[in-house]
Design a protein around this motif. Structure first.
Motif, PDB file in Angstrom:
ATOM      1  N   MET A  61      23.411  49.392  27.161  1.00  0.00           N
ATOM      2  CA  MET A  61      22.117  48.701  27.158  1.00  0.00           C
ATOM      3  C   MET A  61      20.984  49.655  27.520  1.00  0.00           C
ATOM      4  O   MET A  61      21.109  50.487  28.409  1.00  0.00           O
ATOM      5  N   VAL A  62      19.848  49.482  26.824  1.00  0.00           N
ATOM      6  CA  VAL A  62      18.675  50.325  27.045  1.00  0.00           C
ATOM      7  C   VAL A  62      17.441  49.441  27.170  1.00  0.00           C
ATOM      8  O   VAL A  62      17.267  48.484  26.401  1.00  0.00           O
ATOM      9  N   SER A  63      16.584  49.765  28.135  1.00  0.00           N
ATOM     10  CA  SER A  63      15.287  49.105  28.266  1.00  0.00           C
ATOM     11  C   SER A  63      14.221  50.058  27.730  1.00  0.00           C
ATOM     12  O   SER A  63      14.221  51.244  28.061  1.00  0.00           O
ATOM     13  N   LEU A  64      13.333  49.548  26.882  1.00  0.00           N
ATOM     14  CA  LEU A  64      12.305  50.376  26.264  1.00  0.00           C
ATOM     15  C   LEU A  64      10.931  50.056  26.847  1.00  0.00           C
ATOM     16  O   LEU A  64      10.610  48.898  27.116  1.00  0.00           O
ATOM     17  N   SER A  65      10.121  51.079  27.022  1.00  0.00           N
ATOM     18  CA  SER A  65       8.854  50.949  27.733  1.00  0.00           C
ATOM     19  C   SER A  65       7.824  50.064  27.049  1.00  0.00           C
ATOM     20  O   SER A  65       6.844  49.639  27.682  1.00  0.00           O
ATOM     21  N   ALA A  96      12.935  55.453  27.190  1.00  0.00           N
ATOM     22  CA  ALA A  96      14.165  54.665  27.237  1.00  0.00           C
ATOM     23  C   ALA A  96      14.762  54.788  28.629  1.00  0.00           C
ATOM     24  O   ALA A  96      14.907  55.894  29.159  1.00  0.00           O
ATOM     25  N   THR A  97      15.079  53.652  29.229  1.00  0.00           N
ATOM     26  CA  THR A  97      15.714  53.634  30.544  1.00  0.00           C
ATOM     27  C   THR A  97      17.124  53.096  30.398  1.00  0.00           C
ATOM     28  O   THR A  97      17.334  52.031  29.804  1.00  0.00           O
ATOM     29  N   THR A 157      27.872  37.616  23.229  1.00  0.00           N
ATOM     30  CA  THR A 157      27.207  37.927  24.486  1.00  0.00           C
ATOM     31  C   THR A 157      25.829  38.490  24.175  1.00  0.00           C
ATOM     32  O   THR A 157      25.668  39.282  23.246  1.00  0.00           O
ATOM     33  N   VAL A 158      24.841  38.063  24.945  1.00  0.00           N
ATOM     34  CA  VAL A 158      23.499  38.640  24.857  1.00  0.00           C
ATOM     35  C   VAL A 158      23.122  39.108  26.256  1.00  0.00           C
ATOM     36  O   VAL A 158      23.597  38.565  27.255  1.00  0.00           O
ATOM     37  N   ALA A 159      22.294  40.128  26.317  1.00  0.00           N
ATOM     38  CA  ALA A 159      21.882  40.659  27.624  1.00  0.00           C
ATOM     39  C   ALA A 159      20.491  41.279  27.496  1.00  0.00           C
ATOM     40  O   ALA A 159      20.119  41.789  26.439  1.00  0.00           O
ATOM     41  N   GLY A 160      19.741  41.232  28.573  1.00  0.00           N
ATOM     42  CA  GLY A 160      18.411  41.827  28.512  1.00  0.00           C
ATOM     43  C   GLY A 160      17.632  41.662  29.805  1.00  0.00           C
ATOM     44  O   GLY A 160      18.082  41.012  30.753  1.00  0.00           O
TER      45      GLY A 160
END
Length: 269
Positions: A61-65, A96-97, A157-160
């Motif tokens: 999983m990646v969080s984008l700015s 990307a975090t 499955t979903v995640a965020g």
């Protein structure tokens, strides 16, 4: 998982007045002269009705700015939604975090982008995928994508890190996860009608509502286990009417339809 604020371009509103599930920051402009306008649907939040994911549970999983999510397609390439970016070109404006379930953790890995490829011909209707090239590899497991429709069924499955309620506009620093069952095109069209592009989009959601992706979840993966027990991405959080409403499934990009195009685009980065 969708993103919350959308740059409501005329292009994106022509076909469907739904929420794009990107976050309030909006799409990132790219440093190139050949950019195409981003379209904006309406979208849902961090996972509504979700539970906290454990550290390392979903290492891809990646969080984008810009307020979207994504997955590690390659160690130096993130797969996300086309509506999260403004076009194709060189850019160092996206961060990307990865590596953490809690974005506030000191162990977070942060890497800048170098280039973005938005799905060729993207106009806000379908084809909602994009790739982000990173300045260096992130040494974490990648997420394999489906190449056939075989796994487009069952429970996903979903995640965020998106909103936990419709119009919350807050997002979450902690990664949330939830289970959503497949919804057949025939049933999904009872709500969305011709707005749903069968063959390019796949629906999932709990009939009673209460569980869904939402604003800020856009671009994140919808995934399940394959026959070997490995995680496999079958969808990309795209859009939907509100978040977690009864009889209103979330709409996801059907990854298998674009597997070949994604592979070719990644090879050219």
């Amino acid at each position: 998982m969708k993103g919350n604020l959308l740059t409501h371009s005329t292009l994106g509103l022509l076909r469907r007045p739904a929420f794009r599930r990107a976050a309030a920051i909006g799409a990132v402009a790219l440093a190139t002269a050949s950019l195409q306008p981003v379209a904006a649907h309406a979208a849902p939040a961090p996972v509504v009705g979700g539970a906290p994911a454990a550290q390392g549970e979903f290492p891809f999983m990646v969080s984008l700015s810009m307020g979207c999510g994504g997955s590690l397609y390659k160690k130096d390439v993130v797969l996300t939604a086309a509506h999260c970016v403004d076009g194709s070109g060189n850019t160092t404006r996206i961060t990307a975090t990865a590596g953490v379930a809690d974005l506030g953790s000191a162990g977070a890995i942060k890497v800048r982008s170098t280039k973005v490829v938005q799905a060729p011909g993207y106009d806000g209707n379908g084809k909602d995928w994009a790739l982000i090239k990173l300045a260096r590899p992130i040494e974490l497991p990648t997420l394999k994508i489906a190449t056939t429709t075989r796994y487009n069924r069952g429970t996903f499955t979903v995640a965020g890190w998106g909103d936990t309620a419709e119009n919350a506009n807050t997002g979450s620093t902690k990664l949330l996860k939830a289970k959503v069952p497949f919804v057949a095109d025939r049933q999904c069209k009872r709500h969305y009608g011709a707005r749903l592009i069968a063959g390019q989009e796949i629906c999932a959601g709990v009939p009673r509502g209460g569980v869904d992706t939402c604003q800020g979840d856009s671009g994140g993966p919808m995934f399940r286990k394959d026959d070997a027990g490995k995680w496999l991405q079958v969808g990309i959080v795209s859009w939907g009417d509100g978040c977690a409403r009864p009889l209103t499934p979330g709409v996801y990009t059907e990854v298998s339809t674009f597997a070949g195009a994604i592979s070719r685009a990644a090879a050219g980065l």
